[in-house]
Design an enzyme around this catalytic site. Sequence first.
Site, PDB file in Angstrom:
ATOM      1  N   HIS A  49       0.847  -1.196   0.000  1.00 18.31           N
ATOM      2  CA  HIS A  49       0.000   0.000   0.000  1.00 18.31           C
ATOM      3  C   HIS A  49       0.880   1.242   0.000  1.00 18.31           C
ATOM      4  O   HIS A  49       2.089   1.167   0.208  1.00 18.31           O
ATOM      5  CB  HIS A  49      -0.962  -0.008   1.198  1.00 18.31           C
TER       6      HIS A  49
HETATM    7  P1  TYD Z   1      -2.262  -2.876   7.100  1.00 24.74           P
HETATM    8  O1  TYD Z   1      -1.901  -1.455   7.188  1.00 24.74           O
HETATM    9  O2  TYD Z   1      -2.928  -3.352   5.862  1.00 24.74           O
HETATM   10  O3  TYD Z   1      -1.002  -3.807   7.425  1.00 24.74           O
HETATM   11  P2  TYD Z   1       0.463  -3.988   6.736  1.00 24.74           P
HETATM   12  O4  TYD Z   1       0.750  -2.851   5.876  1.00 24.74           O
HETATM   13  O5  TYD Z   1       1.402  -4.077   7.854  1.00 24.74           O
HETATM   14  O6  TYD Z   1       0.459  -5.264   6.019  1.00 24.74           O
HETATM   15  O7  TYD Z   1      -3.182  -3.223   8.359  1.00 24.74           O
HETATM   16  C1  TYD Z   1      -3.623  -4.538   8.660  1.00 24.74           C
HETATM   17  C2  TYD Z   1      -4.918  -4.444   9.434  1.00 24.74           C
HETATM   18  O8  TYD Z   1      -4.734  -3.767  10.682  1.00 24.74           O
HETATM   19  C3  TYD Z   1      -6.014  -3.698   8.699  1.00 24.74           C
HETATM   20  O9  TYD Z   1      -7.234  -4.370   8.943  1.00 24.74           O
HETATM   21  C4  TYD Z   1      -6.062  -2.338   9.364  1.00 24.74           C
HETATM   22  C5  TYD Z   1      -5.597  -2.636  10.776  1.00 24.74           C
HETATM   23  N1  TYD Z   1      -4.853  -1.511  11.392  1.00 24.74           N
HETATM   24  C6  TYD Z   1      -5.474  -0.705  12.326  1.00 24.74           C
HETATM   25  O10 TYD Z   1      -6.672  -0.874  12.650  1.00 24.74           O
HETATM   26  N2  TYD Z   1      -4.749   0.302  12.901  1.00 24.74           N
HETATM   27  C7  TYD Z   1      -3.448   0.533  12.578  1.00 24.74           C
HETATM   28  O11 TYD Z   1      -2.822   1.460  13.138  1.00 24.74           O
HETATM   29  C8  TYD Z   1      -2.816  -0.296  11.582  1.00 24.74           C
HETATM   30  C9  TYD Z   1      -1.391  -0.071  11.152  1.00 24.74           C
HETATM   31  C10 TYD Z   1      -3.564  -1.315  11.031  1.00 24.74           C
END
Ligand code: TYD
Length: 135
Positions: free
Chosen positions: A52
Site C-alpha cells: 500500500h
Molecule cells: P495494514 O496497514 O494493511 O497492514 P500492513 O501494511 O502491515 O500489512 O493493516 C492490517 C490491518 O490492521 C487492517 O485491517 C487495518 C488494521 N490496522 C489498524 O486498525 N490500525 C493501525 O494502526 C494499523 C497499522 C492497522
Amino acid sequence: MSLSEVKLIELPKITDFRGSISFAEGNNHIPFDIKRVYYLYESPPNAERGAHGHKKLEQVIIPISGSFDFILDDGHARQKYVLDKPWVGLYVPPMMWRDVNNFSVGSVCLVLASDTYKEEDYYRDYQEFLNAARK
Ligand code: TYD
C-alpha cells in the site's frame, strides 16, 4: 515525493556492560510529531506485508529485533532497504508504495507514525497509486 527524500536515521545508542539503549523523540530524532505507534511481530519468514501507499502519512520504521526488507517505490523507481540495526530507522515520506518481506524469525518491526489510523489515507490499489504519484 521521491526516493531522494527517504533517509536512514541513526538514533542514539548507548552501550555499557548492561547492554544497549536507543531512543527516539518526536520533532527531534523523528522529523514529525509522533501520533501513533504500532508493531509487526510473529511474522512468518515468507509473509508479504505492506502493499500500500499513504497520501499524507509519514513514518519511521525501526527493526527493534531481527531484520526484514522494506521495498519503497515512488512511482518512478524502486529501492530495497535491508533493515537490521535497532539503532537505525528508515524515514518514509508520503506517497511511497511499500512492500515488506524477508522477515527473520522473531523479528519486530516498530513503526512511528505522524497520524492516527485513517483508511482514507491509504492507496491499496497499485495502479491508483501510480496514477497519483506520476501526476
Ligand atoms: P495494514 O496497514 O494493511 O497492514 P500492513 O501494511 O502491515 O500489512 O493493516 C492490517 C490491518 O490492521 C487492517 O485491517 C487495518 C488494521 N490496522 C489498524 O486498525 N490500525 C493501525 O494502526 C494499523 C497499522 C492497522
